[in-house]
Enzyme design. Structure first.
Site, PDB file in Angstrom:
ATOM      1  N   ASP A 103      24.681  40.021  42.993  1.00 17.52           N
ATOM      2  CA  ASP A 103      25.942  40.422  43.609  1.00 17.52           C
ATOM      3  C   ASP A 103      26.621  41.380  42.634  1.00 17.52           C
ATOM      4  O   ASP A 103      27.131  40.964  41.593  1.00 17.52           O
ATOM      5  CB  ASP A 103      26.803  39.178  43.855  1.00 17.52           C
ATOM      6  CG  ASP A 103      28.228  39.495  44.294  1.00 17.52           C
ATOM      7  OD1 ASP A 103      28.583  40.683  44.400  1.00 17.52           O
ATOM      8  OD2 ASP A 103      29.003  38.541  44.523  1.00 17.52           O
ATOM      9  N   GLN A 159      31.548  43.291  41.601  1.00 17.31           N
ATOM     10  CA  GLN A 159      32.508  43.455  40.516  1.00 17.31           C
ATOM     11  C   GLN A 159      31.943  44.215  39.316  1.00 17.31           C
ATOM     12  O   GLN A 159      32.690  44.518  38.378  1.00 17.31           O
ATOM     13  CB  GLN A 159      33.010  42.080  40.055  1.00 17.31           C
ATOM     14  CG  GLN A 159      33.724  41.271  41.115  1.00 17.31           C
ATOM     15  CD  GLN A 159      35.026  41.917  41.575  1.00 17.31           C
ATOM     16  OE1 GLN A 159      35.632  42.718  40.864  1.00 17.31           O
ATOM     17  NE2 GLN A 159      35.459  41.580  42.780  1.00 17.31           N
ATOM     18  N   LYS A 190      35.587  48.809  46.337  1.00 12.98           N
ATOM     19  CA  LYS A 190      35.972  48.331  45.007  1.00 12.98           C
ATOM     20  C   LYS A 190      35.721  49.400  43.942  1.00 12.98           C
ATOM     21  O   LYS A 190      35.953  49.162  42.754  1.00 12.98           O
ATOM     22  CB  LYS A 190      35.216  47.056  44.657  1.00 12.98           C
ATOM     23  CG  LYS A 190      35.546  45.868  45.571  1.00 12.98           C
ATOM     24  CD  LYS A 190      34.803  44.619  45.156  1.00 12.98           C
ATOM     25  CE  LYS A 190      34.969  43.493  46.158  1.00 12.98           C
ATOM     26  NZ  LYS A 190      36.338  42.926  46.171  1.00 12.98           N
ATOM     27  N   HIS A 196      31.001  33.977  44.336  1.00 13.61           N
ATOM     28  CA  HIS A 196      31.869  34.272  45.478  1.00 13.61           C
ATOM     29  C   HIS A 196      31.218  33.657  46.713  1.00 13.61           C
ATOM     30  O   HIS A 196      29.998  33.524  46.795  1.00 13.61           O
ATOM     31  CB  HIS A 196      31.973  35.797  45.625  1.00 13.61           C
ATOM     32  CG  HIS A 196      32.968  36.275  46.615  1.00 13.61           C
ATOM     33  ND1 HIS A 196      32.716  36.268  47.973  1.00 13.61           N
ATOM     34  CD2 HIS A 196      34.209  36.810  46.472  1.00 13.61           C
ATOM     35  CE1 HIS A 196      33.759  36.776  48.607  1.00 13.61           C
ATOM     36  NE2 HIS A 196      34.688  37.106  47.720  1.00 13.61           N
ATOM     37  N   CYS A 225      38.096  33.280  47.110  1.00 14.80           N
ATOM     38  CA  CYS A 225      36.799  33.034  47.775  1.00 14.80           C
ATOM     39  C   CYS A 225      35.813  32.360  46.826  1.00 14.80           C
ATOM     40  O   CYS A 225      34.612  32.657  46.839  1.00 14.80           O
ATOM     41  CB  CYS A 225      36.210  34.334  48.333  1.00 14.80           C
ATOM     42  SG  CYS A 225      37.207  35.088  49.637  1.00 14.80           S
TER      43      CYS A 225
END
Length: 404
Positions: free
Chosen positions: A198, A201, A224, A121, A362
């Site tokens: 990261d 997700q 999220k 991303h 993104c």
């Protein structure tokens, strides 16, 4: 776990869009919020609202207890060694930028390497571009396999003795790829690099144990995972956070201020300048309670089953191309329908009450690797059902007919 019963806890899902019951399939962008989270935020503002760490009055004490209690929940949720290792941020983007600015720029030198992947991303790509430019270090990419996965052999080849930082997403927001983080951590550490992850997700869907994974930094966003927008956290090993410089200065993060010099508070508060995101932290804490009550393993199993069903049904549509690995993947399906632009696909789906994401997500370098300008994406969460997938498939068939 009963997704239909869980759906009842989310007020926003009980509405019609364009005359059809809403089917929300844009969970990789943001999830909806259950009543317990909405109630926790409202209770804070109606009952406990005050600034934290300052006042000795009752409201100030209650607000501080709620805020620091949320930090304890995050530490437990990630299995961090201490609350000292949990920094509240605006979200994943802010957290990754903090590492790229406060840590990376202080340790990188000319000739050093930063290693990432083309699936990142922009939030985990642009900060490293800027850090490389500022320090004279080199930005390198681990190549992707044809199915959008990463091979450990390529990790071994790309990460060298000159590599100081490896930064990678746990789960791709486009491909659904689940990267082998624990194995990548071993490679990075063996070659003297730190691993930044990261977790935007992964955190809402998988049981994350930062100590078992042995990651050095881990970033995620609350919105999220059933929490409010504007709140997230950065986990960092305490010895690395001690070395890391603050990137924001002002009240709350200082210990003592003189006219020409200042000293910082201990961890984690030296990174939390100004009035923090108190209500957001309270909402995030309530979201963690909600998810833990359901169980992350149950959520993961439900999403995998739903994704397999979606892959099977979508694959039966002529001219529909699915991107990413066919087997081990997270709860999302990214696709294109013939030569119909994804924005047109999403617009028509919306007329049937179905919300999906369309665009480059993104991830413009990844779009170029896929040789497309954009894709459509259906992403699932704990309240989605096979009936939602059926609605999506039926609407895509009608979309295909509409465009001839």
């Amino acid at each position: 776990m009963d997704p239909i019963a869980l759906k009842a806890e989310f007020p926003i899902l009980h509405q019609e869009i364009n005359g059809h019951p809403l089917v929300y399939l844009d969970n990789a962008a943001t999830t909806q919020k259950p009543r317990v989270v909405l109630d926790a935020i409202r209770k804070y503002y109606e009952w406990d609202n005050a600034n934290v760490h300052r006042g000795v009055h009752t409201l100030g004490s209650r607000a501080t207890d709620a805020y620091e209690g949320a930090r304890e929940k995050v530490a437990r949720f990630l299995n961090a060694a201490s609350t000292r290792e949990i920094i509240f941020t605006r979200g994943t983007t802010t957290a990754l930028n903090m590492v790229a600015s406060g840590y990376a720029r202080s340790v990188l030198r000319e000739g050093d390497e930063i290693v990432i992947t083309p699936m990142e991303h922009h939030s985990n790509l642009i900060p490293w571009q800027q850090a490389a430019k500022a320090t004279g270090s080199t930005l390198k990419y681990i190549p992707l396999q044809p199915d959008g996965t990463v091979s450990l052999e390529d990790v071994e080849k790309t990460v060298t003795e000159q590599t100081k930082i490896v930064s990678i997403t746990y789960v791709s927001n486009v491909l659904g790829t689940v990267n082998p983080i624990a194995e990548i951590a071993k490679i990075a550490h063996r070659k003297g690099a730190v691993l930044v992850v990261d977790g935007a997700q992964s955190t809402p869907h998988l049981k994350v144990d930062v100590r078992a994974l042995d990651v050095d930094f881990y970033a995620f966003s609350g919105h999220k995972m059933c929490g409010p927008t504007g709140i997230g956290a950065l986990y960092g090993k305490s010895q690395l956070l001690e070395r890391m410089e603050p990137v924001e200065y002002g009240g709350e993060m200082i210990d003592f201020v003189e006219l020409y010099d200042s000293t910082w508070k201990d961890l984690p508060w030296k990174f939390e300048g100004g009035t923090p995101i108190i209500a957001g932290a309270v909402g995030l804490g309530a979201a963690i309670d909600f998810l833990e009550q359901i169980g992350l393993q149950q959520i993961d199993a439900h999403e995998k089953k739903l994704t397999r069903y979606a892959m099977e049904r979508l694959s039966a549509i002529d001219d529909l191309k699915i991107y990413g690995p066919r087997e081990e993947r997270a709860g999302l399906v990214t696709f294109n329908l013939g030569d119909v632009h994804p924005h047109d696909v999403a617009t028509v789906l919306d007329t049937y009450g179905i919300a999906v994401r369309a665009g480059h997500h993104c991830c413009q370098p990844l779009m170029r690797w896929l040789e497309v300008s954009a894709t459509a994406r259906a992403s699932f969460y704990l309240y989605n059902t096979e009936q939602d997938v059926d609605r999506l498939v039926d609407a895509l068939v009608k979309t295909k007919e509409f465009f001839g």
